[in-house]
Design an enzyme around this catalytic site. Structure first.
Site, PDB file in Angstrom:
ATOM      1  N   SER A  69       0.802  -1.233   0.000  1.00 39.99           N
ATOM      2  CA  SER A  69       0.000   0.000   0.000  1.00 39.99           C
ATOM      3  C   SER A  69       0.825   1.269   0.000  1.00 39.99           C
ATOM      4  O   SER A  69       0.262   2.366  -0.137  1.00 39.99           O
ATOM      5  CB  SER A  69      -0.946   0.004   1.205  1.00 39.99           C
ATOM      6  OG  SER A  69      -2.067  -0.811   0.960  1.00 39.99           O
ATOM      7  N   LYS A  72       0.287   3.692  -2.771  1.00 39.85           N
ATOM      8  CA  LYS A  72      -0.756   4.711  -2.735  1.00 39.85           C
ATOM      9  C   LYS A  72      -0.186   6.119  -2.559  1.00 39.85           C
ATOM     10  O   LYS A  72      -0.890   7.112  -2.815  1.00 39.85           O
ATOM     11  CB  LYS A  72      -1.738   4.407  -1.597  1.00 39.85           C
ATOM     12  CG  LYS A  72      -2.583   3.153  -1.814  1.00 39.85           C
ATOM     13  CD  LYS A  72      -3.612   2.995  -0.714  1.00 39.85           C
ATOM     14  CE  LYS A  72      -4.546   1.812  -0.962  1.00 39.85           C
ATOM     15  NZ  LYS A  72      -4.020   0.548  -0.458  1.00 39.85           N
ATOM     16  N   SER A 134      -6.423   3.861   3.909  1.00 38.80           N
ATOM     17  CA  SER A 134      -5.742   2.994   2.947  1.00 38.80           C
ATOM     18  C   SER A 134      -6.746   2.217   2.102  1.00 38.80           C
ATOM     19  O   SER A 134      -6.537   1.051   1.763  1.00 38.80           O
ATOM     20  CB  SER A 134      -4.794   2.012   3.660  1.00 38.80           C
ATOM     21  OG  SER A 134      -3.902   1.427   2.746  1.00 38.80           O
TER      22      SER A 134
END
Length: 406
Positions: A69, A72, A134
């Site tokens: 993640s 991101k 997230s």
């Protein structure tokens, strides 16, 4: 103290001004604070001072790893850039497609902002869903809203990475889901984090928000550094099986910001502990020494064809170098530019760089700007400069030819 230019033989006819040697004698901490004494269990890690961009610690920092993640962060940068350019606003609405809902929503098994399928969501809420929660559904909705498909957006992520000087990182989706071709380095993640912090200071504050509620579901920011009283204000965690536990983090103490990136740890607890340990060590083991004030003349560059032979150079920000506490280390600096500079030159134009080395390691590199206007010189001045440039150029070529024969 000012750096004066000197004629040096240098590739691409770059004149280098070797300036000064500073001996920083710092006996302010015990011997265990030495820069070479730190160790971490993180397989890949880096610690960077935000002001000087000096790397305080690195371990396998250029190894390609799965970002999870932490990808991101690049998704967020593209949105920030769109907002800054005016192509999008916080009130722009993007739809939650069935694909975003199925692949990134509650039933997907990953992190989600729990957006409802076939609804429209304001970009500001999607950003908080992306950064604070997230949310994979938020990431997919953003990608589809900006580029039509995840694949198109992923290509844009990689293209944007190249624009920002991230030469090794490649993205395949906006979420960080596992893909054999989606790889980054912790060094490039630190560069991306620093770019966001410096370029979008207001938008960056979202990374420091502790919670966000959407669809009546309250979620806390996953950044474990917020639990410690160390000045943490961002950025992003990541975990998939291929990557292990990772974190891009930032903290500020006494006006000094450090950025840490770790990846490949076995547990979330290890991630938190190693990240904090790196930051604690960085704040404790180094101290900043100011070499030049903002706007102070730090050196000179030679000028060709102008109404003056040399040009004073200034930095638009203070020039500081981090030095290890408890060590005596030689600090050297030099001005580097391709020259001689050709008139006319406008005041404020970037014309050179100041490189500061701590021992054998480059500690700081900052741009230098013309501190005066330089007009085109008289015919006689230009003729004299041309004669001098011809003679010195001949000497450089002759010397270079001689070196080739040796």
């Amino acid at each position: 103290m000012m750096i004066r230019g000197c004629h040096c033989l240098y590739e691409a006819r770059a004149y280098v001004a070797l300036v000064f040697s500073l001996f920083a004698a710092l006996f302010l901490a015990p011997q265990e604070a030495r820069a070479d004494s730190f160790q971490t269990t993180a397989p890949t890690a880096i610690l960077v001072d935000a002001d000087s961009k000096a790397v305080l610690f690195e371990k396998n920092a250029d190894e390609l790893v799965a970002p999870a993640s932490m990808a991101k962060i690049m998704t967020a940068e593209i949105v920030f850039n769109e907002l800054k350019s005016g192509r999008l606003t916080m009130d722009t609405e993007f739809g939650i497609s069935e694909h975003a809902w199925r692949a990134g929503g509650a039933g997907s098994g990953g992190s989600s902002m729990f957006a409802k399928v076939n609804t429209n969501v304001r970009l500001e809420d999607l950003l908080r869903g992306l950064i604070v929660q997230s949310g994979n559904d938020a990431a997919i909705a953003i990608a589809e809203g900006i580029s039509g498909t995840e694949d198109n957006f992923a290509r844009r992520m990689t293209d944007r990475a190249r624009e920002l000087g991230l030469t090794k990182s490649t993205f395949r989706n906006p979420t960080g889901y596992g893909d054999p071709a989606q790889k980054v380095t912790v060094r490039e993640l630190s560069k991306l984090a620093l770019y966001i912090i410096e370029t979008y200071p207001d938008l960056y504050k979202m990374f420091g928000e502790r919670e966000f509620t959407w669809n009546k579901i309250r979620q806390l920011n996953r950044n474990p550094l917020f639990a410690f009283n160390i000045g943490a204000d961002g950025l992003k965690t990541g975990y998939i099986e291929e990557s292990g536990y990772g974190l891009v983090g930032s903290a500020v103490q006494n006006g000094q910001r450090l950025v840490v990136v770790v990846n490949g740890l076995k547990t979330a607890k290890d991630r938190a502990a190693e990240s904090r340990k790196l930051l604690d060590w960085g704040f404790r083991a180094f101290e900043a020494r100011q070499l030049f004030q903002e706007g102070q003349v730090v050196g000179e560059a030679q000028v060709f064809g102008g109404d003056q032979r040399s040009l004073p150079l200034v930095s638009k920000r203070p020039v500081r170098v981090l030095v290890p506490r408890g060590e005596t280390e030689r600090v050297t600096a030099r001005v580097v530019y391709v020259g001689p500079l050709k008139a006319p030159i406008q005041k404020g134009t970037e014309v050179a760089k100041l490189q500061v080395n701590r021992g054998d390691m480059k500690a700081v590199e900052v741009p230098l700007y013309a501190d005066e206007d330089v007009q085109v010189g008289t015919l006689s001045q230009r003729a004299l400069d041309g004669l001098m440039e011809f003679s010195t150029g001949w000497a450089r070529r002759a010397f270079s030819s001689l070196l080739e024969r040796i």
